[in-house]
Design an enzyme around this catalytic site. Sequence first.
Site, PDB file in Angstrom:
ATOM      1  N   LYS A  88      -0.137  75.238  61.472  1.00 42.38           N
ATOM      2  CA  LYS A  88      -0.803  76.423  60.927  1.00 42.38           C
ATOM      3  C   LYS A  88      -1.600  77.202  61.965  1.00 42.38           C
ATOM      4  CE  LYS A  88       0.452  75.967  56.563  1.00 42.38           C
ATOM      5  NZ  LYS A  88       1.318  76.964  55.903  1.00 42.38           N
ATOM      6  N   GLU A 110      -5.820  81.958  51.890  1.00 41.05           N
ATOM      7  CA  GLU A 110      -5.608  81.023  50.796  1.00 41.05           C
ATOM      8  C   GLU A 110      -5.247  79.679  51.405  1.00 41.05           C
ATOM      9  OE1 GLU A 110      -1.853  81.106  52.367  1.00 41.05           O
ATOM     10  OE2 GLU A 110      -3.093  82.867  51.990  1.00 41.05           O
ATOM     11  N   SER A 376       5.285  68.610  60.690  1.00 38.03           N
ATOM     12  CA  SER A 376       4.456  69.815  60.584  1.00 38.03           C
ATOM     13  C   SER A 376       2.958  69.562  60.667  1.00 38.03           C
ATOM     14  CB  SER A 376       4.775  70.551  59.280  1.00 38.03           C
ATOM     15  OG  SER A 376       4.540  69.710  58.160  1.00 38.03           O
TER      16      SER A 376
END
Length: 392
Positions: A88, A110, A376
């Site tokens: 991210k 969010e 991830s």
Amino acid sequence: MLPDKSGYFSEFGGKYVPETLMYALNELDEVYKKIKGSRTFREEFLYYLKQYAGRPTPLYFARELTRKLGGAKIYLKREDLCHTGAHKINNAVGQALLARKLNKKRIIAETGAGQHGVAAATAAALFGMKCAVYMGREDMKRQALNVYRMKLLGAEVIPVESGTRTLKDAINEAIRDWVTNVRTTHYLIGSCVGPHPYPSIVRDFQSVIGEESRKQFLAVQGKLPDYLLACVGGGSNAIGLFHPFYKDKVKFIGVEAAGRGLKTGRHSAPLSKGSVGILHGMRSYLMQDSGGQICETHSVSAGLDYPGVGPEHSYYKKIGRAEYVSATDSQAIDAFRQLCETEGIIPALESAHALAYLKVLAKKTTEKQTVIVCLSGRGDKDLDIVTKKDKY
């Protein structure tokens, strides 16, 4: 390469938003087009990815896991080793730099599992911006550690009490905030979803995953891998891995959250069991009833608990460029434990869904074939969930 000028990947994508947001989206599109080809912007972005986020991340040959499962050789793209613990940060840094170009001093975001919220709060702190993160109350309970991390980083974490109090509802509230404060605020969307140009922007910033993987794999094997494998919620880590290989003869496999089972209705698998509709400013595959109302979702992983998917993934499904499968909660937890025990790596529950499919893939492949799995994120945030719930 798509999208077209209107933001469509064939029939998917678009810009379905209130008129009050059209100016902001058009401005964002115009500025992004200018900086996308800018060498100065690219160098600044890569500087922060290298010196701050810790890129490039390793491409690790999982020898023991390969030996245990058989079949194709397994390589893990270690996004879990990025600063903040997940992929991210790539998009968060990129969009924060973009917000500076737009002269926006405040960021909203969010988050479901909390990793995007942490990344957004981190980027805001780095560049001296205010940050507010919307998070469903249920996800705040599941991911209390990440809530604390966001607050430590100076972000305001705003609990969302509406709907199912998960990621979908957090996005709804973030959009309401953006409509109200559009002149001073940049909405830092965390996945390849939303109205154009967000799916393209997030894809481009996350494509560093696939670009590095290509170079690293060629250096080790002298050829491209046979398979790319990644979990898919909104789908940013998957599209970041897949996109740089789009024109190559490499098979893409995305793994959705089957929750308690696809037949139970308690899942988050719009590509496997959904239909085409409109949500959060985009046309894509959604979990909806016959009347077009969004269905309640479920996944043990907060980051995959979303009723839609990025429009580029919907396009890949339509043209057959990618195969989309699913893994249940119990299969993901089994894969979570297996990676811990065989490789000494604690994966995020999101990533564990991709790892779960390796058992199926192993039966279809030989030791001469290869697969890259996008790991991830890391699993610190999920330890409480795994230790409390052994059966799903």
